[in-house]
Write a protein that holds these residues in place. Structure first.
Motif, PDB file in Angstrom:
ATOM      1  N   GLU A  72       0.813  -1.219   0.000  1.00 46.71           N
ATOM      2  CA  GLU A  72       0.000   0.000   0.000  1.00 46.71           C
ATOM      3  C   GLU A  72       0.851   1.276   0.000  1.00 46.71           C
ATOM      4  N   ASP A  73       1.864   1.322   0.834  1.00 44.19           N
ATOM      5  CA  ASP A  73       2.671   2.537   0.970  1.00 44.19           C
ATOM      6  C   ASP A  73       3.760   2.669  -0.090  1.00 44.19           C
ATOM      7  N   GLN A  74       4.027   1.629  -0.824  1.00 49.43           N
ATOM      8  CA  GLN A  74       5.098   1.657  -1.829  1.00 49.43           C
ATOM      9  C   GLN A  74       4.539   1.973  -3.224  1.00 49.43           C
ATOM     10  N   TYR A  75       3.771   3.041  -3.303  1.00 51.35           N
ATOM     11  CA  TYR A  75       3.111   3.378  -4.561  1.00 51.35           C
ATOM     12  C   TYR A  75       4.116   3.760  -5.654  1.00 51.35           C
ATOM     13  N   ILE A  76       5.255   4.325  -5.285  1.00 49.15           N
ATOM     14  CA  ILE A  76       6.259   4.667  -6.295  1.00 49.15           C
ATOM     15  C   ILE A  76       6.884   3.383  -6.857  1.00 49.15           C
TER      16      ILE A  76
END
Length: 144
Positions: A72-76
């Motif tokens: 979720e937090d690793q969108y890049i």
């Protein structure tokens, strides 16, 4: 270019166009807090685009022998993997990936400062630049 980017955005994330309109409205303000909010909205737009193009996975993926988190937090990371999967030209992948990393680091810094309760000082010129960069990077990603 704007028409093609807006059309592609509507296809994958219809709310993005309205969010960009809201971002531009914030720029009309004389309040630097509104400018910071515009920048934070750009970060959310990039994340939502990533969610649409490469949804988060609970487990890391292996890329060239390395495990890469794509949660979720690793969108890049997810957008970079999307770029890798869509482009056969190494230069395009490299250029878009570099621009994406640059703008995401900048937007993340503003986001982190806001989360810490610090007053996020963003000038109007900086906000305009971040918004333009965000739009251009998204346009590049969607054109692959």
């Amino acid at each position: 270019m704007r028409l093609s980017v807006d059309t592609a955005l509507k296809d994958i994330y219809p709310e993005a166009v309205q969010k960009f309109i809201s971002v531009y409205e914030n720029l009309k303000s004389d309040d630097d807090e509104n400018w910071a909010n515009a920048v934070l909205t750009c970060r959310r737009i990039i994340k939502e685009v990533a969610d649409s193009l490469f949804p988060p996975l609970a487990e890391p993926i292996e890329v060239s022998g390395k495990l890469i988190k794509v949660g979720e937090d690793q969108y890049i990371n997810r957008l970079i993997q999307y770029i890798e999967s869509k482009s056969s030209c190494g230069k395009i992948k490299s250029d878009v990936g570099s621009y994406l990393k640059f703008i995401s680091e900048t937007l993340d810094n503003v986001h982190e400062a806001a989360n810490k309760g610090a007053h996020t000082e963003v000038t109007l010129q900086e906000a305009e630049r971040y918004i333009i960069y965000t739009y251009l990077v998204i346009g590049d990603v969607l054109s692959l």
